[in-house]
Write a protein that holds these residues in place. Structure first.
Motif, mmCIF file in Angstrom:
data_model
loop_
_atom_site.group_PDB
_atom_site.id
_atom_site.type_symbol
_atom_site.label_atom_id
_atom_site.label_comp_id
_atom_site.label_asym_id
_atom_site.label_seq_id
_atom_site.Cartn_x
_atom_site.Cartn_y
_atom_site.Cartn_z
ATOM 1 N N ILE A 68 0.842 -1.200 0.000
ATOM 2 C CA ILE A 68 0.000 0.000 0.000
ATOM 3 C C ILE A 68 0.876 1.248 0.000
ATOM 4 O O ILE A 68 0.645 2.184 -0.790
ATOM 5 C CB ILE A 68 -0.929 0.012 1.228
ATOM 6 N N LEU A 69 1.877 1.293 0.870
ATOM 7 C CA LEU A 69 2.750 2.470 0.954
ATOM 8 C C LEU A 69 3.493 2.710 -0.360
ATOM 9 O O LEU A 69 3.691 3.861 -0.766
ATOM 10 C CB LEU A 69 3.752 2.281 2.093
ATOM 11 N N ARG A 70 3.883 1.632 -1.003
ATOM 12 C CA ARG A 70 4.631 1.768 -2.258
ATOM 13 C C ARG A 70 3.717 2.187 -3.411
ATOM 14 O O ARG A 70 4.038 3.102 -4.178
ATOM 15 C CB ARG A 70 5.305 0.433 -2.591
ATOM 16 N N ASP A 71 2.551 1.540 -3.511
ATOM 17 C CA ASP A 71 1.699 1.752 -4.675
ATOM 18 C C ASP A 71 0.858 3.023 -4.603
ATOM 19 O O ASP A 71 0.428 3.539 -5.626
ATOM 20 C CB ASP A 71 0.762 0.556 -4.866
ATOM 21 N N ARG A 72 0.596 3.544 -3.399
ATOM 22 C CA ARG A 72 -0.285 4.705 -3.253
ATOM 23 C C ARG A 72 0.474 5.964 -2.818
ATOM 24 O O ARG A 72 -0.122 6.876 -2.237
ATOM 25 C CB ARG A 72 -1.373 4.396 -2.227
ATOM 26 N N SER A 73 1.751 6.016 -3.108
ATOM 27 C CA SER A 73 2.578 7.136 -2.636
ATOM 28 C C SER A 73 2.071 8.488 -3.131
ATOM 29 O O SER A 73 2.084 9.482 -2.400
ATOM 30 C CB SER A 73 4.035 6.935 -3.056
ATOM 31 N N ALA A 74 1.607 8.555 -4.379
ATOM 32 C CA ALA A 74 1.115 9.819 -4.915
ATOM 33 C C ALA A 74 -0.128 10.290 -4.162
ATOM 34 O O ALA A 74 -0.302 11.495 -3.913
ATOM 35 C CB ALA A 74 0.810 9.678 -6.409
ATOM 36 N N GLU A 75 -0.975 9.339 -3.760
ATOM 37 C CA GLU A 75 -2.175 9.703 -3.010
ATOM 38 C C GLU A 75 -1.825 10.183 -1.599
ATOM 39 O O GLU A 75 -2.452 11.100 -1.071
ATOM 40 C CB GLU A 75 -3.124 8.502 -2.951
ATOM 41 N N PHE A 76 -0.820 9.555 -0.996
ATOM 42 C CA PHE A 76 -0.366 10.031 0.312
ATOM 43 C C PHE A 76 0.157 11.460 0.211
ATOM 44 O O PHE A 76 -0.134 12.310 1.057
ATOM 45 C CB PHE A 76 0.737 9.126 0.873
#
Length: 328
Positions: A68-76
């Motif tokens: 999750i942290l890797r794939d959604r970095s732009a959303e974070f």
């Protein structure tokens, strides 16, 4: 900027014994159902054993959360924004932290952990990786309000509590901790928290009772710590690791079960266990969307975003400090 050497906020007596540890162990072993809070599993040896657990094939939460942290970095980055002080509660080895720090461009990083040597080594390694990021390790029990370093006082805060550690606590303690976090982080803060999800019982039990026996060693290490730090003589070989699913409580439980009748002493007091009697050492509650929302709201946090891994095994939730109201 390299790491600050850190603040030591652990309550120790003149002999260097952690008084909170001693108090919790003595109280827990005196109860009808013997129990010791899970946070005491994490001395330096326990912290390293837990890092070994996260590499096991059976232990899915770390891989799921990392995805999750890797794939959604732009959303974070969009939701959290740059310039916050990231305060990680129970940072351990900070393995997942670089993924978050790289995504959001923080102003500072404050790892909090009760295992001081492990904390400082991890903070130093992270500081070398991010040479321009101020890192301020704080040795503290994050279950209580923590005074953060003055250097981050004026910065907006993001609490980071990965790994579903919140699931180690019963509901009352979880709510108390979330409220304490809100007090530590202040108004206008955010919290990014991991929560494991309910799933097949066999998958859950395997994650906490692996074939290699690493989780068993992690559990038994608590006894070794008690013997070492509290002058105990608990016979380690007379105890065995047990993991079971408690469906009514929606949690995995870890226990240390007596293989035979035993007596032992620690900190000047005597104790006994009958064969089959257990010391309850850890809970790992599993959540649904509704129960996670309810828990956060009760703790003073309003959920604003939720992410799952591609197999829907684990969730990361972003919440904001709820603005106080005088009436519903």
């Amino acid at each position: 900027m390299s790491t600050n050497k850190g603040l030591a906020l652990v309550n120790r007596d003149d002999d260097g014994v952690n008084q909170d540890f001693r108090s919790d162990v003595l109280a827990g072993l005196s109860e009808a159902q013997k129990a010791i809070p899970a946070r005491w599993l994490y001395d330096d040896a326990g912290s390293q054993l837990f890092e070994d657990i996260t590499q096991l094939a059976e232990y899915y939460p770390t891989r799921a959360e990392t995805q999750i942290l890797r794939d959604r970095s732009a959303e974070f980055a969009e939701r959290i924004g740059a310039g916050r002080a990231v305060v990680e509660f129970g940072s351990g080895s900070s393995v997942k932290t670089p993924l978050l720090l790289s995504a959001i461009d923080p102003a500072a990083y404050v790892p909090l952990d009760i295992s001081g040597d492990f904390l400082r080594a991890s903070a130093e390694a992270l500081s070398q990786k991010y040479s321009g990021l101020p890192v301020y390790p704080v040795e503290a029990d994050f279950m209580r309000h923590v005074a953060l370093p003055q250097a981050v006082e004026g910065l907006p805060k993001l609490g980071f509590f990965p790994g579903s550690t919140i699931g180690n606590m019963v509901a009352r303690t979880s709510v108390d901790l979330l409220r304490t976090m809100r007090e530590t982080l202040g108004e206008g803060s955010q919290l990014l928290i991991g929560m494991d999800l309910i799933k097949d019982k066999d998958v859950l039990i395997a994650a906490y009772d692996d074939e290699a026996g690493i989780t068993a060693e992690f559990n038994l290490n608590l006894v070794r710590r008690i013997n070492r730090e509290l002058d105990g003589d608990i016979p380690v070989d007379a105890l065995k690791h047990v993991a079971c699913w408690n469906d009514s409580m929606s949690r995995i439980e870890m226990h240390l079960e007596a293989r035979q009748d035993i007596t032992f002493q620690l900190a000047g007091r005597s104790f006994a266990m009958k064969q089959g009697e257990t010391i309850h050492t850890e809970n790992s509650h599993k959540f649904s969307r509704r129960t996670s929302q309810t828990l956060l709201l009760a703790g003073g946090w309003t959920p604003v975003a939720r992410w799952l891994d591609d197999q829907a095994r684990f969730s990361l939730i972003l919440a904001e400090a709820t603005v106080p109201r005088s009436a519903p």
